[in-house]
Motif scaffolding. Structure first.
Motif, mmCIF file in Angstrom:
data_model
loop_
_atom_site.group_PDB
_atom_site.id
_atom_site.type_symbol
_atom_site.label_atom_id
_atom_site.label_comp_id
_atom_site.label_asym_id
_atom_site.label_seq_id
_atom_site.Cartn_x
_atom_site.Cartn_y
_atom_site.Cartn_z
ATOM 1 N N VAL A 237 80.872 37.996 -19.225
ATOM 2 C CA VAL A 237 80.924 39.475 -19.137
ATOM 3 C C VAL A 237 82.420 39.757 -19.886
ATOM 4 O O VAL A 237 83.604 39.336 -19.646
ATOM 5 N N PRO A 238 82.240 40.602 -20.809
ATOM 6 C CA PRO A 238 83.334 41.103 -21.654
ATOM 7 C C PRO A 238 84.565 41.595 -20.818
ATOM 8 O O PRO A 238 84.342 42.263 -20.038
ATOM 9 N N GLY A 239 85.751 40.883 -21.041
ATOM 10 C CA GLY A 239 86.990 41.432 -20.407
ATOM 11 C C GLY A 239 87.259 40.963 -18.931
ATOM 12 O O GLY A 239 88.163 41.291 -18.289
ATOM 13 N N ARG A 240 86.494 40.166 -18.605
ATOM 14 C CA ARG A 240 86.725 39.397 -17.273
ATOM 15 C C ARG A 240 87.192 37.978 -17.403
ATOM 16 O O ARG A 240 86.392 37.246 -17.991
ATOM 17 N N GLU A 241 88.281 37.666 -16.894
ATOM 18 C CA GLU A 241 88.928 36.336 -17.030
ATOM 19 C C GLU A 241 88.593 35.566 -15.674
ATOM 20 O O GLU A 241 88.056 35.967 -14.858
ATOM 21 N N PRO A 242 88.482 34.102 -15.773
ATOM 22 C CA PRO A 242 88.113 33.248 -14.792
ATOM 23 C C PRO A 242 88.809 33.684 -13.492
ATOM 24 O O PRO A 242 90.024 34.150 -13.792
#
Length: 281
Positions: A237-242
């Protein structure tokens, strides 16, 4: 017949028959066949045209040229099918050799040999506990279980057998009209991994989500399993970091998004990292 009449000098028959033959040549050979046929046909027409305007001395020569051109056309008609058959046979032999000598590639992702069907929420708990949270049944029951669609993978289509893989799906209708479906608690028994069970469960979730009107399907995957989901068409998902999904307590020994590729983790005090994955339906 035209070359015979021309060769024997029968002027009346030679000119009439040659004209008929050339009509056939122009109408068929010169249209359907290659450049060689067209050149020979034009040469025969030129010989015939010149023969009507020259003296007797040249008439025989031109008649002979016409006869030669028509004879070459006739020979081409006879031998071309034989040449075509030889080329076709040679190509066929080449294809046969290529087919028989090329080793068959092994299928890296075999189809699941069993069936996937809907199950009750309670039927997912034993495998969730065994794979995801051993000894922690409290972690294996979700408050939203009653609202989820649950799937089980079975090696044998028998109501008495236990599933070898489970998955729980949240449909869009249960999320306030959103167009995204999300699956959770994907778990596959260790002895049945790498046999297509996880892929079959995700495929069933895709189908169910489409029927419910969803346009996207998402999940929270263990970071080390990102490649597995990408091979199934998911992306980050773009913009979602681990992120750490379990900030406290012992992390589950097996990825809560179990897959055919997963391995048992050794106990650790640091929580596992997750990535948000999504795919269009």
């Amino acid at each position: 017949a035209a070359p015979v009449f021309v060769a024997f000098g029968d002027d009346h028959h030679s000119l009439g028959t040659t004209a008929l033959a050339l009509c056939y040549v122009c109408a068929r050979e010169a249209y359907f066949y290659g450049a060689a046929y067209k050149i020979e046909a034009l040469a025969a027409i030129a010989c015939l045209a010149l023969g009507t305007t020259t003296g007797a001395a040249m008439t025989g020569v031109l008649d002979g040229g016409t006869a030669l051109c028509l004879a070459v056309l006739a020979a081409g008609k006879i031998f071309e099918p034989l040449a075509t058959d030889l080329v076709a046979q040679r190509n066929s032999d080449a294809v046969f050799l290529q087919t028989t000598t090329t080793p068959e590639k092994k299928n890296k992702h075999p189809a699941f040999p069993g069936v996937v069907r809907r199950i009750d929420a309670a039927d997912t708990v034993p495998l969730r506990e065994r794979v995801l949270w051993p000894g922690r049944p409290d972690r294996c029951v979700l408050a939203e279980d009653a609202d989820l669609a649950h799937f089980g993978a079975f090696v044998h289509d028998d109501q008495e057998t236990a599933p070898v893989g489970v998955l729980s799906l949240r449909l869009p209708a249960t999320r306030g009209g959103d167009d995204q479906a999300t699956f959770r608690k994907l778990a596959v028994a260790p002895e049945h991994r790498r046999k297509g069970a996880a892929r079959a469960l995700i495929a069933a979730a895709r189908d169910e989500a489409r029927r419910a009107g969803a346009r996207r399907l998402g999940c929270d995957a263990r970071a080390e399993q990102q490649g597995f989901y990408e091979r199934l068409g998911f992306e980050r998902v773009p913009g979602r970091e681990p992120f750490a999904k379990y900030a406290s307590g012992r992390p589950p020994p097996i990825s809560s998004n179990g897959s055919d590729d997963e391995r048992r983790d050794s106990p650790s005090s640091s929580p596992p990292m997750y990535v948000a994955m999504i795919t269009d339906l």
